[in-house]
Design an enzyme around this catalytic site. Sequence first.
Site, PDB file in Angstrom:
ATOM      1  N   ILE A  55       5.738  -2.240 -18.087  1.00  0.00           N
ATOM      2  CA  ILE A  55       6.626  -2.304 -16.475  1.00  0.00           C
ATOM      3  C   ILE A  55       5.592  -1.944 -15.296  1.00  0.00           C
ATOM      4  CG2 ILE A  55       8.544  -1.765 -15.256  1.00  0.00           C
ATOM      5  CD1 ILE A  55      10.167  -1.286 -17.785  1.00  0.00           C
ATOM      6  N   THR A  83      12.834   2.846 -10.672  1.00  0.00           N
ATOM      7  CA  THR A  83      13.515   1.965 -11.856  1.00  0.00           C
ATOM      8  C   THR A  83      13.519   2.390 -12.928  1.00  0.00           C
ATOM      9  OG1 THR A  83      11.818   0.533 -11.953  1.00  0.00           O
ATOM     10  CG2 THR A  83      13.481  -0.084 -10.332  1.00  0.00           C
ATOM     11  N   SER A  84      12.839   3.729 -13.198  1.00  0.00           N
ATOM     12  CA  SER A  84      12.863   4.431 -14.573  1.00  0.00           C
ATOM     13  C   SER A  84      13.982   5.101 -15.292  1.00  0.00           C
ATOM     14  CB  SER A  84      11.647   5.173 -14.442  1.00  0.00           C
ATOM     15  OG  SER A  84      10.800   4.992 -15.983  1.00  0.00           O
ATOM     16  N   ARG A  85      13.752   6.394 -14.840  1.00  0.00           N
ATOM     17  CA  ARG A  85      14.885   7.348 -15.113  1.00  0.00           C
ATOM     18  C   ARG A  85      15.174   8.258 -13.827  1.00  0.00           C
ATOM     19  NH1 ARG A  85      16.271   4.141 -18.392  1.00  0.00           N
ATOM     20  NH2 ARG A  85      16.248   4.193 -20.744  1.00  0.00           N
ATOM     21  N   ASP A 145      17.271   2.576  -8.700  1.00  0.00           N
ATOM     22  CA  ASP A 145      18.251   1.931  -9.639  1.00  0.00           C
ATOM     23  C   ASP A 145      18.624   2.841 -10.668  1.00  0.00           C
ATOM     24  OD1 ASP A 145      19.113  -0.529 -10.939  1.00  0.00           O
ATOM     25  OD2 ASP A 145      17.646  -0.154 -12.492  1.00  0.00           O
ATOM     26  N   GLU A 203      23.601   9.774 -13.117  1.00  0.00           N
ATOM     27  CA  GLU A 203      24.398   8.411 -13.315  1.00  0.00           C
ATOM     28  C   GLU A 203      25.329   8.282 -14.269  1.00  0.00           C
ATOM     29  OE1 GLU A 203      20.735   6.023 -13.936  1.00  0.00           O
ATOM     30  OE2 GLU A 203      21.562   5.600 -15.747  1.00  0.00           O
ATOM     31  N   HIS A 229      21.651   0.838 -12.260  1.00  0.00           N
ATOM     32  CA  HIS A 229      20.877   0.711 -13.629  1.00  0.00           C
ATOM     33  C   HIS A 229      21.008  -0.592 -14.057  1.00  0.00           C
ATOM     34  CE1 HIS A 229      18.983   3.332 -16.886  1.00  0.00           C
ATOM     35  NE2 HIS A 229      18.471   2.017 -17.069  1.00  0.00           N
ATOM     36  N   GLN A 230      20.696  -1.571 -13.079  1.00  0.00           N
ATOM     37  CA  GLN A 230      20.801  -2.995 -13.183  1.00  0.00           C
ATOM     38  C   GLN A 230      19.380  -3.809 -13.560  1.00  0.00           C
ATOM     39  OE1 GLN A 230      22.789  -4.487  -9.522  1.00  0.00           O
ATOM     40  NE2 GLN A 230      21.507  -6.071  -9.915  1.00  0.00           N
ATOM     41  N   ALA A 231      18.318  -2.859 -13.573  1.00  0.00           N
ATOM     42  CA  ALA A 231      17.140  -3.600 -13.368  1.00  0.00           C
ATOM     43  C   ALA A 231      16.672  -4.509 -14.620  1.00  0.00           C
ATOM     44  CB  ALA A 231      15.810  -2.558 -13.244  1.00  0.00           C
ATOM     45  N   PHE A 232      17.498  -4.267 -15.716  1.00  0.00           N
ATOM     46  CA  PHE A 232      17.129  -4.865 -17.052  1.00  0.00           C
ATOM     47  C   PHE A 232      17.856  -6.105 -17.033  1.00  0.00           C
ATOM     48  CE2 PHE A 232      21.130  -4.456 -19.246  1.00  0.00           C
ATOM     49  CZ  PHE A 232      21.548  -3.495 -18.355  1.00  0.00           C
TER      50      PHE A 232
HETATM   51  P1  NAD Z   1       5.631   2.019 -21.717  1.00  0.00           P
HETATM   52  O1  NAD Z   1       5.856   2.932 -22.687  1.00  0.00           O
HETATM   53  O2  NAD Z   1       4.978   0.604 -21.699  1.00  0.00           O
HETATM   54  O3  NAD Z   1       4.882   2.853 -20.480  1.00  0.00           O
HETATM   55  C1  NAD Z   1       5.031   4.159 -20.050  1.00  0.00           C
HETATM   56  C2  NAD Z   1       3.842   4.698 -19.394  1.00  0.00           C
HETATM   57  O4  NAD Z   1       4.111   5.956 -18.977  1.00  0.00           O
HETATM   58  C3  NAD Z   1       2.834   4.708 -20.538  1.00  0.00           C
HETATM   59  O5  NAD Z   1       1.549   4.158 -19.710  1.00  0.00           O
HETATM   60  C4  NAD Z   1       2.608   6.259 -20.712  1.00  0.00           C
HETATM   61  O6  NAD Z   1       1.253   6.540 -21.045  1.00  0.00           O
HETATM   62  C5  NAD Z   1       2.956   6.611 -19.035  1.00  0.00           C
HETATM   63  N1  NAD Z   1       3.424   7.968 -19.382  1.00  0.00           N
HETATM   64  C6  NAD Z   1       3.793   8.883 -20.349  1.00  0.00           C
HETATM   65  N2  NAD Z   1       4.050  10.062 -19.830  1.00  0.00           N
HETATM   66  C7  NAD Z   1       3.575  10.198 -18.572  1.00  0.00           C
HETATM   67  C8  NAD Z   1       3.377  11.276 -17.829  1.00  0.00           C
HETATM   68  N3  NAD Z   1       3.757  12.614 -18.242  1.00  0.00           N
HETATM   69  N4  NAD Z   1       2.955  10.903 -16.567  1.00  0.00           N
HETATM   70  C9  NAD Z   1       2.556   9.763 -16.295  1.00  0.00           C
HETATM   71  N5  NAD Z   1       2.551   8.800 -17.126  1.00  0.00           N
HETATM   72  C10 NAD Z   1       3.362   8.918 -18.281  1.00  0.00           C
HETATM   73  O7  NAD Z   1       7.165   1.850 -21.156  1.00  0.00           O
HETATM   74  P2  NAD Z   1       7.842   0.771 -20.162  1.00  0.00           P
HETATM   75  O8  NAD Z   1       8.123  -0.482 -21.071  1.00  0.00           O
HETATM   76  O9  NAD Z   1       6.879   0.252 -19.311  1.00  0.00           O
HETATM   77  O10 NAD Z   1       9.020   1.406 -19.452  1.00  0.00           O
HETATM   78  C11 NAD Z   1       8.812   2.610 -18.577  1.00  0.00           C
HETATM   79  C12 NAD Z   1      10.278   3.155 -18.287  1.00  0.00           C
HETATM   80  O11 NAD Z   1      11.068   2.131 -17.718  1.00  0.00           O
HETATM   81  C13 NAD Z   1      11.185   3.275 -19.691  1.00  0.00           C
HETATM   82  O12 NAD Z   1      10.540   4.832 -20.240  1.00  0.00           O
HETATM   83  C14 NAD Z   1      12.293   3.455 -19.473  1.00  0.00           C
HETATM   84  O13 NAD Z   1      12.643   4.714 -18.882  1.00  0.00           O
HETATM   85  C15 NAD Z   1      12.370   2.832 -17.944  1.00  0.00           C
HETATM   86  N6  NAD Z   1      13.264   1.578 -17.918  1.00  0.00           N
HETATM   87  C16 NAD Z   1      14.327   1.253 -16.922  1.00  0.00           C
HETATM   88  C17 NAD Z   1      15.123   0.066 -17.082  1.00  0.00           C
HETATM   89  C18 NAD Z   1      16.115  -0.061 -15.996  1.00  0.00           C
HETATM   90  O14 NAD Z   1      16.620  -1.092 -16.350  1.00  0.00           O
HETATM   91  N7  NAD Z   1      16.177   0.448 -15.058  1.00  0.00           N
HETATM   92  C19 NAD Z   1      14.774  -0.828 -18.162  1.00  0.00           C
HETATM   93  C20 NAD Z   1      13.750  -0.561 -19.058  1.00  0.00           C
HETATM   94  C21 NAD Z   1      13.207   0.635 -18.919  1.00  0.00           C
END
Ligand code: NAD
Length: 329
Positions: free
Chosen positions: A155, A229-231, A255, A260, A292-295
């Site tokens: 992402i 948009t992560s957690r 997001d 939440e 939490h609708q990014a997906f």
């Molecule tokens: P991914 O595994 O491809 O990438 C995650 C990156 O974070 C990797 O490059 C990893 O090395 C890095 N990372 C791990 N620990 C770290 C730290 N301590 N400090 C900095 N970087 C670190 O994952 P992705 O598919 O890109 O997804 C990322 C996040 O997005 C998921 O973990 C999830 O929480 C979130 N997500 C949110 C939604 C949404 O609808 N809002 C949907 C999907 C995913």
Amino acid sequence: MIKIAFFDTKPYDGKWFDRLAGEYGVEIRYYESKLSERTIVLADGCDAVCAFVNDDINSEVIDALCAHDIKLLAMRCAGVNNVDIASAEGRLPVVRVPRYSPYAVAEHAMALLLTLNRKTHKAYIRTRDFNFSLNNLVGFDLHGRTVGVVGTGQIGRAFINICRGFGMKVCAYDVYKAADADWEYVSIEELCKRSDVISLHCPLTKETHHLIGAENIKLMKETAIVVNTSRGELIDSKALLKALTERRIGGACLDVYEEESDYFFDDYSDTVERDRTLALLLSLPNVIVSSHQAFLTDDALEAIARVTLENICGFFTEGKLDNAVTAQK
Ligand code: NAD
């Protein structure tokens, strides 16, 4: 036929799973309730349980799943920070959907950023009311500004590409630096100092919990916009609120939110018991929240359904454990 109990479901979940159920030869039972020790009884007679991001799958729930003879826990999401993987290890295999559409999430991050910066949400409301004033709608050009991307996985990379399309400069922070990176890696502190936009794309772990807290917020520019948009737990929400109300940073696009699971995906518009920090964040003119609708694109939902069913059928018909999650040692 493989029987699967789906928890925390909404009407949009059924669209792709129902279309594909026949193709994969599975029977799906949808339940709106979140998965818990109390609701696990709904999975009686099922082979697998399918859960989502806000189901709290702690060790008690894992025990209950095992006691109900559930053979597989299939998460229909990427992040599995809500599952006690260590407790499941050796007893209950857990699979997830590691990739569905990184574009869906990255595009939503940009949508939030553009909305907050150019205030299109306010313009939409105003013009519908025949109010054509431009007061308080001033934004800034993204072109030439610096975006700091935290986590350069699927992402994060998709977001970098989108930002580059806008002519932004990129710096990034990741504990694992990508060998093919054509962007500069810096420390998290340097990223906070340098960036006009800070976008979070790393998983929630012990190390990343409150990564954006008072200390790192102090380093940010007064105009910086934080996009998450992560957690939710990546940001200390109280510290964020304090900085926003003291005008020490420019704004926030969220997001996801720390607490939440108590609210997101449901309608609480008629309630007065509200999370105070969330209510205060929502009251600010420079904060935008989506639930939490990014997906939530058709492309992502189709991919989620397909990979989830492949994970489940691969396990029950061929003994495969594709996309298994194991505890970090
Ligand atoms: P991914 O595994 O491809 O990438 C995650 C990156 O974070 C990797 O490059 C990893 O090395 C890095 N990372 C791990 N620990 C770290 C730290 N301590 N400090 C900095 N970087 C670190 O994952 P992705 O598919 O890109 O997804 C990322 C996040 O997005 C998921 O973990 C999830 O929480 C979130 N997500 C949110 C939604 C949404 O609808 N809002 C949907 C999907 C995913």
